[in-house]
Design an enzyme around this catalytic site. Structure first.
Site, PDB file in Angstrom:
ATOM      1  N   LYS A  13      -6.790 -47.519 -39.305  1.00 40.98           N
ATOM      2  CA  LYS A  13      -6.242 -47.456 -40.671  1.00 40.98           C
ATOM      3  C   LYS A  13      -5.696 -48.805 -41.127  1.00 40.98           C
ATOM      4  O   LYS A  13      -6.006 -49.268 -42.221  1.00 40.98           O
ATOM      5  CB  LYS A  13      -5.109 -46.414 -40.760  1.00 40.98           C
ATOM      6  CG  LYS A  13      -5.538 -44.989 -40.454  1.00 40.98           C
ATOM      7  CD  LYS A  13      -4.422 -44.005 -40.724  1.00 40.98           C
ATOM      8  CE  LYS A  13      -3.212 -44.164 -39.838  1.00 40.98           C
ATOM      9  NZ  LYS A  13      -3.302 -43.780 -38.450  1.00 40.98           N
ATOM     10  N   ARG A  88       0.777 -36.639 -42.940  1.00 38.67           N
ATOM     11  CA  ARG A  88       0.376 -36.345 -41.557  1.00 38.67           C
ATOM     12  C   ARG A  88       0.456 -34.856 -41.277  1.00 38.67           C
ATOM     13  O   ARG A  88       0.003 -34.414 -40.231  1.00 38.67           O
ATOM     14  CB  ARG A  88       1.306 -37.076 -40.595  1.00 38.67           C
ATOM     15  CG  ARG A  88       0.768 -38.404 -40.071  1.00 38.67           C
ATOM     16  CD  ARG A  88       1.807 -38.942 -39.137  1.00 38.67           C
ATOM     17  NE  ARG A  88       1.413 -39.906 -38.175  1.00 38.67           N
ATOM     18  CZ  ARG A  88       1.412 -41.221 -38.345  1.00 38.67           C
ATOM     19  NH1 ARG A  88       1.666 -41.734 -39.509  1.00 38.67           N
ATOM     20  NH2 ARG A  88       1.147 -42.026 -37.350  1.00 38.67           N
ATOM     21  N   ARG A 127      -4.054 -52.818 -28.138  1.00 39.74           N
ATOM     22  CA  ARG A 127      -3.701 -53.312 -29.477  1.00 39.74           C
ATOM     23  C   ARG A 127      -2.535 -54.295 -29.412  1.00 39.74           C
ATOM     24  O   ARG A 127      -1.553 -54.068 -28.727  1.00 39.74           O
ATOM     25  CB  ARG A 127      -3.314 -52.116 -30.367  1.00 39.74           C
ATOM     26  CG  ARG A 127      -2.881 -52.527 -31.756  1.00 39.74           C
ATOM     27  CD  ARG A 127      -3.027 -51.408 -32.721  1.00 39.74           C
ATOM     28  NE  ARG A 127      -2.004 -50.383 -32.581  1.00 39.74           N
ATOM     29  CZ  ARG A 127      -1.920 -49.337 -33.403  1.00 39.74           C
ATOM     30  NH1 ARG A 127      -2.778 -49.185 -34.385  1.00 39.74           N
ATOM     31  NH2 ARG A 127      -0.985 -48.445 -33.228  1.00 39.74           N
ATOM     32  N   ARG A 161       3.287 -52.694 -29.702  1.00 36.53           N
ATOM     33  CA  ARG A 161       4.255 -51.730 -30.246  1.00 36.53           C
ATOM     34  C   ARG A 161       4.806 -50.850 -29.129  1.00 36.53           C
ATOM     35  O   ARG A 161       4.076 -50.488 -28.215  1.00 36.53           O
ATOM     36  CB  ARG A 161       3.565 -50.839 -31.284  1.00 36.53           C
ATOM     37  CG  ARG A 161       3.564 -51.451 -32.662  1.00 36.53           C
ATOM     38  CD  ARG A 161       2.705 -50.693 -33.619  1.00 36.53           C
ATOM     39  NE  ARG A 161       2.822 -49.244 -33.560  1.00 36.53           N
ATOM     40  CZ  ARG A 161       2.225 -48.421 -34.416  1.00 36.53           C
ATOM     41  NH1 ARG A 161       1.513 -48.905 -35.401  1.00 36.53           N
ATOM     42  NH2 ARG A 161       2.356 -47.123 -34.313  1.00 36.53           N
ATOM     43  N   ARG A 172       1.268 -39.054 -28.802  1.00 37.95           N
ATOM     44  CA  ARG A 172       0.909 -39.235 -30.222  1.00 37.95           C
ATOM     45  C   ARG A 172      -0.437 -38.583 -30.532  1.00 37.95           C
ATOM     46  O   ARG A 172      -0.613 -37.962 -31.573  1.00 37.95           O
ATOM     47  CB  ARG A 172       0.855 -40.727 -30.574  1.00 37.95           C
ATOM     48  CG  ARG A 172       2.235 -41.331 -30.685  1.00 37.95           C
ATOM     49  CD  ARG A 172       2.174 -42.837 -30.678  1.00 37.95           C
ATOM     50  NE  ARG A 172       1.528 -43.390 -31.844  1.00 37.95           N
ATOM     51  CZ  ARG A 172       0.937 -44.582 -31.877  1.00 37.95           C
ATOM     52  NH1 ARG A 172       0.891 -45.324 -30.791  1.00 37.95           N
ATOM     53  NH2 ARG A 172       0.411 -45.026 -32.984  1.00 37.95           N
TER      54      ARG A 172
END
Ligand code: AMP
Length: 220
Positions: A13, A88, A127, A161, A172
């Site tokens: 995203k 969400r 990431r 993160r 998640r």
């Protein structure tokens, strides 16, 4: 044009949003970024949201509503906005309808990016994000020249993160599966919704996204 980009964590995203911004000038509203800012600045919202975010849980809806109410009325979104990370849940999707109605607006396009779970796990663990310009890298698939430093002129330090650590990633993804299923069903019945293949190279995915946005713009 007002868009929603729906994808699981690690679904691309953020990356796709910045490409969309470069071509179409549509400003991104990332509820994750807004919440992280609150957390960093230790605001009342940030202190409340922190425990949910660190565990990879969803932050309660009323907090998101408060954040969006303040955000959506900003001048820069008059020509359009792109929602990244919101809604969400089904309750948030319903809330969004009244939030947009209040500003005499509506959602023109919902893009669902479809990415299988094993690819998400690979992407999230690798990431890295620039502390300064927030550019997103992946150490495996599109690495920076130096693993600790952003390629952009800012040369910012890259970080991982807190919620991209393995234990939290799995949580998640589970939450996305359970909470988002009814949300996807809700949007898939709407004519403004299109599902795209979110796998493959960033540019290939973006070509699909761009074609779709251009088509919807022409039809308007
Ligand atoms: P993101 O950057 O979109 O992956 O969001 C990071 C974290 O912020 C999520 O794991 C949630 O804890 C919280 N968050 C962001 N957007 C929402 C939302 N729409 N509803 C609930 N929690 C959210």
């Amino acid at each position: 044009m007002n868009l929603i980009l729906l994808a699981p964590p690690g679904g691309g995203k953020g990356t796709q949003s910045s490409l969309i911004y470069n071509d179409f000038g549509i400003h991104r509203i990332s509820t994750g970024d807004l919440l992280r800012k609150h957390k960093e600045q230790r605001t009342k919202i940030g202190k409340e949201a922190r425990k949910y975010m660190d565990a990879g849980e969803l932050v309660p809806d009323y907090i998101l509503t408060e954040i969006l109410k303040t955000e959506l009325i900003k001048e820069k979104y008059k020509s359009g906005f792109l929602l990244d990370g919101y809604p969400r849940t089904l309750a948030q999707a319903i809330e969004l309808e009244s939030l947009t109605e209040n500003i005499n607006s509506k959602i023109d396009l919902v893009i669902i990016l479809d990415v299988p779970a094993e690819e998400l796990l690979n992407r999230l663990g690798a990431r890295r994000i620039c502390k300064i310009c927030e550019r997103v890298y992946n150490l495996k698939f599109h690495p920076p020249d130096n693993p600790n430093k952003c390629n952009e002129p800012c040369g910012g330090k890259l970080y991982q993160r807190d919620d991209d650590k393995p234990e939290t990633i799995i949580n998640r993804l589970k939450i996305y599966e359970s909470k988002t299923r009814e949300l996807l069903e809700y949007y898939s019945k709407m004519p403004v919704t299109q599902t795209l293949d979110g796998t493959g190279k960033v540019q290939r995915v973006y070509d699909r996204v761009k074609d779709l946005i251009e088509k919807v713009r022409q039809d308007d």
